[in-house]
Design a protein around this motif. Structure first.
Motif, PDB file in Angstrom:
ATOM      1  N   ASP A  24       2.718   1.513  10.036  1.00  0.00           N
ATOM      2  CA  ASP A  24       3.721   2.521   9.710  1.00  0.00           C
ATOM      3  C   ASP A  24       3.971   3.372  10.945  1.00  0.00           C
ATOM      4  N   THR A  25       5.211   3.754  11.158  1.00  0.00           N
ATOM      5  CA  THR A  25       5.549   4.625  12.277  1.00  0.00           C
ATOM      6  C   THR A  25       5.176   6.052  11.909  1.00  0.00           C
TER       7      THR A  25
ATOM      8  N   TYR B  45       3.470  -2.463  15.305  1.00  0.00           N
ATOM      9  CA  TYR B  45       2.902  -3.794  15.193  1.00  0.00           C
ATOM     10  C   TYR B  45       3.031  -4.359  13.779  1.00  0.00           C
ATOM     11  N   GLU B  46       3.344  -5.647  13.708  1.00  0.00           N
ATOM     12  CA  GLU B  46       3.241  -6.432  12.484  1.00  0.00           C
ATOM     13  C   GLU B  46       2.296  -7.575  12.826  1.00  0.00           C
TER      14      GLU B  46
ATOM     15  N   LEU C  27      -6.121  -1.106   4.136  1.00  0.00           N
ATOM     16  CA  LEU C  27      -5.853  -0.280   5.318  1.00  0.00           C
ATOM     17  C   LEU C  27      -6.960  -0.473   6.346  1.00  0.00           C
ATOM     18  N   VAL C  28      -6.547  -0.872   7.565  1.00  0.00           N
ATOM     19  CA  VAL C  28      -7.482  -0.942   8.693  1.00  0.00           C
ATOM     20  C   VAL C  28      -6.888  -0.139   9.841  1.00  0.00           C
ATOM     21  N   GLN C  29      -7.774   0.373  10.693  1.00  0.00           N
ATOM     22  CA  GLN C  29      -7.339   1.126  11.859  1.00  0.00           C
ATOM     23  C   GLN C  29      -7.844   0.422  13.107  1.00  0.00           C
TER      24      GLN C  29
ATOM     25  N   HIS D 296      -1.322  -1.475   7.265  1.00  0.00           N
ATOM     26  CA  HIS D 296      -1.355  -1.563   5.809  1.00  0.00           C
ATOM     27  C   HIS D 296      -1.130  -3.008   5.404  1.00  0.00           C
ATOM     28  N   LEU D 297      -1.906  -3.480   4.457  1.00  0.00           N
ATOM     29  CA  LEU D 297      -1.775  -4.847   3.968  1.00  0.00           C
ATOM     30  C   LEU D 297      -0.471  -4.977   3.182  1.00  0.00           C
TER      31      LEU D 297
END
Length: 146
Positions: free
Chosen positions: A20-21, A34-35, A119-121, A134-135
């Motif tokens: 997400d921006t 990123y995707e 959710l991963v960072q 986000h998945l």
């Protein structure tokens, strides 16, 4: 000896993820979103960049918006995610020329933190702002022969 089957990769990463921006990014002169898709031990990345400054030919930068693509293999060791691949065309075929953007090898590693199931960072070495992914769609690894 190299294995004859694709590796399984990390179960929790399997699927399509999107960044997400953030409000902070929108204030920057240049930022990327990123995707990512993880399929077994392979990854596919779309890097969507936006700039308020024209860095090059408008046929490449398209009024400050452009995309780059990468595919390769990943592995995780402890809290570090290693991505190693090649810059590609939009259809993920191997890129052989450098008309506008980066070409050749891509190597990046991130400190990865699982915040929730979806959710991963990623904290990278080349970016100060962490990437919160986000998945979007969960997938299952179906290993393929190499």
């Amino acid at each position: 000896m190299n294995p004859n089957m694709q590796g399984k990769g990390e179960l929790y990463l399997q699927g399509q993820w999107q960044q997400d921006t953030s409000a902070v990014q929108k204030q920057l002169v240049t930022f990327s979103r990123y995707e990512m898709k993880f399929d077994c031990d392979s990854f596919y990345v779309q890097i969507h960049s936006q700039s308020k400054v024209n860095y090059g030919s408008d046929t490449c930068m398209r009024s400050g918006h452009w995309a780059e693509y990468v595919k390769g293999a990943y592995r995780q060791r402890n809290d570090t995610l290693f991505l190693k691949g090649q810059f590609c065309n939009a259809d993920f075929s191997l890129k052989t020329n450098s008309d506008c953007f980066r070409v050749g090898p891509y190597e990046e590693f991130f400190k990865i933190s699982k915040k929730a199931d979806s959710l991963v960072q990623l904290s990278g070495t080349s970016n100060v702002i962490p990437i919160n992914l986000h998945l979007i769609k969960r997938t299952t690894c179906t290993q393929k022969p190499l």
